[in-house]
Design a protein around this motif. Structure first.
Motif, short mmCIF file in Angstrom:
data_model
loop_
_atom_site.label_atom_id
_atom_site.label_comp_id
_atom_site.label_asym_id
_atom_site.label_seq_id
_atom_site.Cartn_x
_atom_site.Cartn_y
_atom_site.Cartn_z
N THR A 92 0.87 -1.05 0.14
CA THR A 92 0.14 0.05 -0.03
C THR A 92 0.78 1.17 0.01
N GLY A 93 0.23 2.30 -0.36
CA GLY A 93 1.02 3.72 -0.48
C GLY A 93 0.27 4.57 0.59
N SER A 94 -0.64 4.05 1.39
CA SER A 94 -1.34 5.19 2.32
C SER A 94 -1.44 4.38 3.70
N PRO A 107 -5.88 0.23 1.15
CA PRO A 107 -6.29 0.01 -0.05
C PRO A 107 -4.60 -0.82 -0.62
N ILE A 108 -4.95 -1.70 -1.37
CA ILE A 108 -4.06 -2.25 -1.84
C ILE A 108 -3.51 -1.54 -3.39
N PRO A 114 -3.86 3.32 -5.96
CA PRO A 114 -4.89 2.46 -4.99
C PRO A 114 -5.89 2.00 -5.77
N GLY A 115 -6.15 0.43 -5.27
CA GLY A 115 -7.22 -0.34 -6.12
C GLY A 115 -8.20 -0.84 -4.80
N ASN A 116 -8.26 -2.11 -4.84
CA ASN A 116 -9.49 -2.71 -3.89
C ASN A 116 -8.86 -2.38 -2.47
N VAL A 117 -10.08 -2.19 -1.56
CA VAL A 117 -9.85 -2.04 -0.25
C VAL A 117 -9.70 -3.44 0.53
N PRO A 127 -5.33 -10.65 5.19
CA PRO A 127 -6.22 -9.60 4.55
C PRO A 127 -7.52 -10.19 3.80
N VAL A 128 -8.55 -9.49 3.88
CA VAL A 128 -9.57 -10.15 3.34
C VAL A 128 -10.11 -8.56 2.33
N ARG A 129 -10.48 -9.10 1.14
CA ARG A 129 -11.04 -7.87 0.25
C ARG A 129 -12.39 -7.65 0.73
N VAL A 130 -12.64 -6.23 0.70
CA VAL A 130 -14.12 -5.88 1.27
C VAL A 130 -14.57 -4.78 -0.07
#
Length: 131
Positions: A92-94, A107-108, A114-117, A127-130
């Protein structure tokens, strides 16, 4: 050996000298080769959670967006009770956000965007995509 009116007893040293003159100079190496030698960023504390849980940025990778702008994407590590739990594959960058006592969200990033959170369990690091 005789050339141009000169007698050269052994041409090998001259050949080596000419080859050395043709070798690339360090300043002519591409910038990406020297960037690969750059030191990685230091571990950085980015978030604290209840129950003495800390979230750190640890490892990193360099990224480049579609315009050529560079960035650093980081992975997280959860530190609690003397344990270090790596969060796998979530660069991540954030800064992650604390959702509740047991979950963070980030976010990935890929190519500095940024992409999916993903939500990350602070006990397991999973990690689990939401979104």
């Amino acid at each position: 050996m005789r050339a141009c009116g000169l007698t050269i007893p052994d041409p090998r040293p001259l050949t080596l000298l000419l080859l050395a003159a043709c070798a690339p100079r360090p300043e002519s190496l591409p910038a990406r080769d020297t960037a690969a030698l750059a030191p990685r960023p230091a571990d950085t504390l980015v978030l604290t959670a209840p129950h003495q849980v800390e979230v750190w940025f640890t490892d990193s990778r360099s990224g480049t967006d579609s315009t050529g702008q560079a960035c650093t994407e980081r992975v997280m590590q959860i530190r609690r009770d003397g344990q270090r739990i790596s969060v796998p594959l979530l660069y991540t960058g954030s800064i992650p956000r604390l959702v509740n006592d047991s979950t963070i969200e980030a976010p990935i990033w890929l190519h500095c965007r940024p992409g999916n959170v993903y939500q990350v369990d602070l006990k397991t690091g999973r990690p689990v995509r939401v979104k």
